[in-house]
Design an enzyme around this catalytic site. Structure first.
Site, PDB file in Angstrom:
ATOM      1  N   THR A   1       0.909  -1.300   0.146  1.00 38.21           N
ATOM      2  CA  THR A   1      -0.006   0.019  -0.280  1.00 38.21           C
ATOM      3  C   THR A   1       0.832   1.303   0.021  1.00 38.21           C
ATOM      4  O   THR A   1       0.450   2.276  -0.581  1.00 38.21           O
ATOM      5  CB  THR A   1      -0.869  -0.052   1.272  1.00 38.21           C
ATOM      6  OG1 THR A   1      -0.191   0.032   2.646  1.00 38.21           O
ATOM      7  CG2 THR A   1      -1.718  -1.105   1.143  1.00 38.21           C
TER       8      THR A   1
ATOM      9  N   ARG B   1     -44.430  22.568   3.863  1.00 35.03           N
ATOM     10  CA  ARG B   1     -43.269  22.409   4.802  1.00 35.03           C
ATOM     11  C   ARG B   1     -42.186  22.608   4.225  1.00 35.03           C
ATOM     12  O   ARG B   1     -42.039  22.440   3.103  1.00 35.03           O
ATOM     13  CB  ARG B   1     -43.264  20.789   5.424  1.00 35.03           C
ATOM     14  CG  ARG B   1     -42.866  19.905   4.211  1.00 35.03           C
ATOM     15  CD  ARG B   1     -42.774  18.593   4.849  1.00 35.03           C
ATOM     16  NE  ARG B   1     -42.530  17.469   3.518  1.00 35.03           N
ATOM     17  CZ  ARG B   1     -42.292  16.189   3.718  1.00 35.03           C
ATOM     18  NH1 ARG B   1     -42.093  15.768   5.010  1.00 35.03           N
ATOM     19  NH2 ARG B   1     -41.758  15.570   2.857  1.00 35.03           N
TER      20      ARG B   1
END
Lengths: 298, 298, 298, 298
Positions: free
Chosen positions: D56, D170
């Site tokens: 990695t 709303r």
């Protein structure tokens, strides 16, 4: 003997959104309000006698009710209104501190009723009131800025633990956390006869923010401390109503990546943006004739 | 005229893990160290002259080098060691502040080399040194506690914005953030002849933590303020070496859910754990003969 | 033509705390419940016709009401109870997914009514029900573990971008995020005659957690992948009721600090705990005869 | 028998900042890159044999080296370049996944070298490559939008746990998390003869983002599901190169505060912005002739 020292209590992070519906072009204010009160509170601490306690729930209710009754203009005015109310209406409350964060929104797709949260910095204020005087600190946080050049770092102390090389050109990046104190005791915002004219808080905020940005961009930086001072001094130069600026500037290090192992040079192009640790530069810039700060920074 | 006010700079959040490998039973210290220095720093702010600046990179290096040279025992000793070093070795540095967070680990599966992070509270300390005197504040944060009974809230002010009903039995929960100041100037930890004996920081910490927990559990609470005072007073009663305690207690509201719409009662069984807003109770408990705090709380 | 694909909706993060008051020794369950439903929901997407929609508000209410009516034992049972209810009571709901996080508390100071949040890992579960079958995945996250030795990393590919040296001894640390699938369709928890006996979820959880910890501690690691496989295999070996384990293991790098510039060696003692970037190792370990997973992992 | 199932590994969150210095008007790309690889990885899991493992760390190095060698244009091109490199250069790597987040910056104060981070949404992409075909998913997250009107919620199921009143007006607010799949296998970006012309990723992104914003603003909403479908459908209508859109929309509830206890009405003006729980609406909108997704969404 064991005694009670300084104390305060309140409701933190009351989230209020206020819509103004003038025709089709609605307006939106989005705030996070924290109130705290202090005063004749010995009994509640020592015996649990709550007769001097205005509940934190009532403080929250007051925020919502005042949003309806008075509307919300500049957050500084709303903070002062709340602070004055708590002290003036409750004999046991001798001092109030109201802190407000404001989140910015912009219009979405040209619509009158659709909004897009702007991201970026949060506008802040803290107001104090003690029954006779008021103090206001304004500010912002999370204003992330970066210069790709015009920053060097040289000539520093070399002790036995110094390995950092000097550099003539580096990235300088920070997340500005700035607060500034206004000189005058702010009026109560009601515009009553004989009152000082209300401060134009929005205009003052915009000037201070622009001063911070311009000073960051325009300063050839030999250290982040120098940039900090330049930013504070620019706010004071541009905003006569402000007497003191406090800045906290994390140095968001961007390290030039060593690509030599891969046969590549790196002429100030590819950087690693680091998380921790980070430098942290904190400082105050003020007028030498600034009035005493009183509780402003508490 | 515009002038420079108080300032400091340093390296924040240097993460150091120190392993001690005595045979097979290893030991582990996991710290987050933040250093900051102040002193003759006018030039760096005003002109960018860095000749007084010990770099934040060198401060970080010192943390790692000292972890190797001196090991890490109690975090307070390590903080004081670093603070003294910076001031004593750099003429331009007149004051140092070193703050350390410690994360606790326990042994995993009985292994000598495998560990499990404990979670729960973080142990904290802040040490200051100014070239002659030192100050130490110890503490913890994120200690989350909850009482299922023995908490009431009654007899409070009812103003026009008060709707909260009185309650004779509620859940009381908080995340304790506590710091306490030690009375004596701490010795330099080297154990040199003629020195005061070093404080047993770990023992003192454990006593203070137990006092907080016991007072929270054992106090019949009429308000969180009363509980706060009881917690602070208990620390002072149990720990003669401590002269002042500061507490910040968010009231993590647990609301009894109204189940009547569903034909159900709710005899103090089912609660909604709320996030925001929350009450915030802050206070200080101290000895009336506590010495001046100096810069301890900065 | 544009069409509607897979969809679901629900109420996320309903926070419920349930107290059981058997005499003076109270018990406490602290959950975060997320429900989501799917089924005959074309109309609501295409035309806004809500006649098939059980509101997310009602889903939240059901969580609270069921906590009162049925109590809360193992979170898996509570999740299954809710999932079955939504599907069995609403013709338009064909599948339910209920995910629960549980926060652990322990007794404070020996008190029957005072608790201390444990910190550390969060216990998790996800239950699916489709009207005939149910699936249960259990797990945990944020279980942070570290080995101070018995980890090497050698023999890897060396390409043009590889600069990492091989190491015979390094720190290995991770925050375990693990989920495991139970083989059997879980019964409905009502204990009705003719039913399979309910799974002892708590016992199974404890076994799986211990297997993860023991395998992490006991494996001499040549790579984090190998450790991952060992952890998954140990769970399967110790827990016959489990058929598949999925693990996500961030490699929390601890870099040995180079102290040579300061004239110091560093015999595996002082480490820098890094944040980003981090290795991320993800993998599945399962029985070759595991039944099909169905929607279990969705 | 216990066996290894699907697995992958890589380096997550490599933070790279790339400066382009064409004269005085610098350009800045700020990315967070996560790579993961899979292939012939049985041995590393089963025996710790690392001979198939590209570390990695090397993956991270490749990100930095490629930023120098190839520059960074659209993140999709950079992701594809990396994905192809890992698979094409390593026999043991059969599939690569590269995910990139991009943070936007704008010019500060008209300067060529000073930048201001834009805040607001994060642009995202995920590229997959398996040695012959590639897949690209683009998207954004944290795009927070709010409508002050033109949202109702009525006609829903009323079960025993439904207490929510119907509403004709709303606030509707959400933080858009959207991803969209491109139809064509993307070319390799090298512009080699005979290749498909490279996609103009930036233009496609801008069209999709505008479609989301316009559909949110322009839809009269009877439910958030309906709005979700409208947003996805608009992206497909406006962007022929896109075949599938996945949306995850938390319903950020804004509750109208009941001010009646204070003798005040509340004509849709003062709202409480709630945190938890929240509705969560997830759905897919796609073309009925969309090609198979393959690993695109993994």
């Amino acid at each position: 003997m064991i005694v009670l020292g300084p104390n305060r209590y309140g409701k933190a992070e009351t989230r209020v959104v206020r819509i103004t519906r003038n025709g089709d072009a609605h307006r939106l204010k989005d705030l996070n309000v924290s109130t705290s009160l202090s005063g004749a509170m010995d009994d509640v601490h020592l015996t649990g006698d709550n007769s001097a306690v205005l509940t934190t729930d009532a403080q929250k209710n007051t925020v919502y009710a005042f949003a309806r009754k008075h509307g919300i203009g500049a957050i500084e005015d709303f903070a002062l209104l709340l602070a004055r109310h708590f002290v003036d209406s409750q004999p046991s409350v001798h001092r109030a501190r109201v802190a407000i964060d404001e989140y910015a929104w912009e219009r979405n797709a040209g619509s009158g009723h659709s909004f897009l949260r702007s991201g970026g910095e949060v506008r802040t204020c803290v107001a104090h009131y003690d029954g006779s005087a008021a103090w206001t600190v304004c500010g912002l946080r999370d204003l992330v800025v970066l210069n790709t050049t015009n920053s060097e770092f040289r000539g520093f102390v070399k002790d036995a633990y110094t390995t950092l090389p000097e550099t003539g050109d580096r990235i300088l990046a920070t997340a500005v956390d700035a607060s500034w104190r206004h000189t005058a005791t702010p009026p109560d915002g009601t515009g009553a006869a004989g009152e000082e004219a209300p401060t134009d808080w929005d205009k003052s905020y915009e000037s201070a923010r622009q001063a911070l940005l311009a000073a960051f961009a325009g300063t050839y930086s030999r250290s982040l401390q120098q940039t900090l001072y330049a930013m504070g001094a620019r706010v004071l130069a541009d905003c006569p109503e402000i007497c003191e600026v406090r800045l906290s500037l994390p140095n968001r290090h961007h390290f030039l990546v060593d690509l030599a192992p891969f046969g590549l040079d790196n002429p100030d192009e590819v950087y690693l943006a680091a998380d921790r640790p980070y430098g942290l530069i904190e400082g105050t810039v003020l007028r030498d004739d600034a009035p005493p700060a009183g509780p402003a920074w508490e």
